[in-house]
Design a protein around this motif. Structure first.
Motif, short mmCIF file in Angstrom:
data_model
loop_
_atom_site.label_atom_id
_atom_site.label_comp_id
_atom_site.label_asym_id
_atom_site.label_seq_id
_atom_site.Cartn_x
_atom_site.Cartn_y
_atom_site.Cartn_z
N PRO A 196 0.60 5.97 -8.29
CA PRO A 196 -0.11 6.02 -7.02
C PRO A 196 -1.28 7.00 -7.05
O PRO A 196 -1.38 7.86 -7.92
CB PRO A 196 0.97 6.52 -6.06
CG PRO A 196 1.82 7.41 -6.92
CD PRO A 196 1.86 6.74 -8.27
N ASP A 238 -7.56 3.10 0.40
CA ASP A 238 -6.15 2.90 0.06
C ASP A 238 -5.35 2.50 1.28
O ASP A 238 -4.48 1.62 1.23
CB ASP A 238 -5.56 4.17 -0.56
CG ASP A 238 -6.07 4.45 -1.96
OD1 ASP A 238 -6.71 3.55 -2.54
OD2 ASP A 238 -5.81 5.56 -2.46
N LEU A 239 -5.63 3.16 2.40
CA LEU A 239 -4.87 2.91 3.63
C LEU A 239 -5.31 1.63 4.35
O LEU A 239 -4.46 0.85 4.81
CB LEU A 239 -5.03 4.09 4.60
CG LEU A 239 -4.12 5.29 4.42
CD1 LEU A 239 -4.57 6.41 5.33
CD2 LEU A 239 -2.67 4.92 4.68
N LEU A 251 1.09 6.37 -1.99
CA LEU A 251 0.00 5.51 -1.53
C LEU A 251 -0.71 4.94 -2.75
O LEU A 251 -1.25 5.69 -3.57
CB LEU A 251 -0.98 6.31 -0.67
CG LEU A 251 -2.22 5.57 -0.15
CD1 LEU A 251 -1.83 4.39 0.72
CD2 LEU A 251 -3.11 6.54 0.64
N LYS A 283 0.83 -1.20 0.00
CA LYS A 283 0.00 0.00 0.00
C LYS A 283 0.87 1.26 0.00
O LYS A 283 0.70 2.14 -0.84
CB LYS A 283 -0.92 0.01 1.22
CG LYS A 283 -1.90 -1.16 1.28
CD LYS A 283 -2.68 -1.13 2.60
CE LYS A 283 -3.64 -2.31 2.69
NZ LYS A 283 -4.38 -2.32 3.99
N LEU A 284 1.75 1.33 0.97
CA LEU A 284 2.65 2.48 1.12
C LEU A 284 4.06 2.10 0.66
O LEU A 284 4.57 1.04 1.03
CB LEU A 284 2.71 2.94 2.57
CG LEU A 284 1.54 3.75 3.13
CD1 LEU A 284 1.71 3.92 4.63
CD2 LEU A 284 1.45 5.09 2.44
#
Length: 377
Positions: free
Chosen positions: A280, A313-314, A268, A237-238
């Motif tokens: 991203p 996303d997080l 992200l 993700k990150l």
């Protein structure tokens, strides 16, 4: 020997040229056919404007050609040096460290002035630049500088994107520190470097001192930006992309010393494209402390993506806090702790700020709202 300047013929009509580089450059000969210009710059007659470059190249004249156009209200000059071999060989011979890597060099003049530009304000555009092409690894990279005048310090630099590089490719810049890659902070970067991260060249900056009498050239410092790309911080993700390691070597040709700093971007990924760090949803600059491997950063004014997209996303697809789907993010503050052994995010917190009319109540609107999210692996 005839002496001519552009201001002789065009200075009255375009007063801004009187305070331009064209007022300094003297030609021993020139021809203008239509808009095609060919001429020879007299280095000695051009004084300080070309004195330093003349000594760097060991020349008394510089041949140029290009375009000169007068529309009646706008005057433009775009010229470039034509003796490629003299420029390449002169720069390679005169500037320490880079000689074997120099494959091309040139000078350019670019000036644009309007009849309405005053002599006090100067032209709209007025550049006298030096370009040097270096071969580093398998890439040809262009560094540029304003043509140095009066001796003293000048800087030649370039910024780059997606240029693959290895530490061995950069050793020629490091002087006495090149043995064993001691100039690069491999140990301090821990899992980010030991994991075999791919390296890319982000930038190169050489600060050079020229003493005109006696003529000497010294590289005062070299700064190299090296990006470690595609470092996975959290479950695809990150990512750190890149983690920029900026290495500065002072006095590389003498008693060399090194310092370094970190900067870069956290990206992200979209929840539907895990691992696609090259495309991203969000990217923002960050600060990083390798003492405790903490990261913090802030993104403002994201590209109109919704708050629900950010949360998914997080935290995963389907995450929702009941806000309208069209609500966009205004500010994203992020802080994280990183596991020093793996380099992965172990804990993070974020504040997501939004502004605007949310229409949450029938008779009362909310102009600003924020959400705080905490995560623990």
């Amino acid at each position: 020997m005839a002496s001519w300047k552009f201001t002789d013929d065009y200075g009255a009509k375009y007063p801004a040229l009187q305070s331009s580089v064209l007022s300094l450059l003297v030609f021993s000969d020139h021809t203008l056919t239509g808009t095609a210009f060919v001429g020879t710059l007299d280095v000695g007659a051009s004084g300080a404007a070309l004195a330093t470059l003349g000594q760097l190249l060991s020349v008394s004249s510089i041949a140029v050609s290009g375009q000169v156009a007068d529309s009646g209200s706008t005057f433009s000059v775009a010229l470039a040096s034509t003796d490629a071999g003299t420029f390449r060989d002169g720069i390679a011979a005169s500037i320490p460290l880079i000689g074997k890597q120099v494959t091309a060099a040139s000078m350019s003049v670019n000036t644009v002035a309007a009849t309405t530009d005053s002599s006090d304000a100067g032209p709209q555009k007025d550049d006298l630049d030096l370009s040097v092409t270096l071969t580093i690894g398998s890439s040809s990279l262009v560094l540029t500088s304003v043509v140095p005048m009066h001796g003293g310090l000048f800087t030649i630099d370039g910024t780059f994107d997606n240029v693959g590089v290895g530490l061995d490719d950069l050793k020629f810049l490091m002087g006495s520190l090149q043995a064993g890659d001691q100039w690069f902070p491999s140990t301090q970067l821990g899992p980010y470097y030991s994991g075999g991260a791919k390296l890319s060249l982000l930038g190169l900056d050489l600060t050079i001192n020229v003493n005109l009498s006696p003529f000497t050239v010294t590289v005062v410092s070299v700064t190299v930006g090296i990006g470690l790309t595609g470092i996975n911080l959290m479950s695809q993700k990150l990512y750190l992309n890149p983690l920029g390691v900026w290495v500065t070597v002072e006095d590389p040709g003498g008693s060399a010393s090194v310092g370094w700093a970190l900067e870069g971007a956290i990206v992200l990924c979209n929840y539907a494209r895990p691992g696609d760090f090259k495309n991203p949803d969000f990217a923002f600059d960050f600060d990083m402390d390798l003492t405790n491997y903490s990261i913090s950063g802030q993104l403002e004014n994201a590209d109109a993506l919704s708050i629900n997209t950010m949360l998914q996303d997080l935290l995963g697809q389907g995450t929702s806090v009941g806000l309208p789907t069209a609500l966009t993010i205004d500010k994203f503050d992020f802080a994280a702790a990183v596991d020093k052994n793996s380099g992965s995010v172990s804990d993070f917190s974020t504040d997501l700020a939004m502004s605007g009319g949310f229409g949450l109540f029938e008779t009362l609107d909310v102009e600003e709202i924020s959400i705080s999210v905490a995560y623990s692996a």
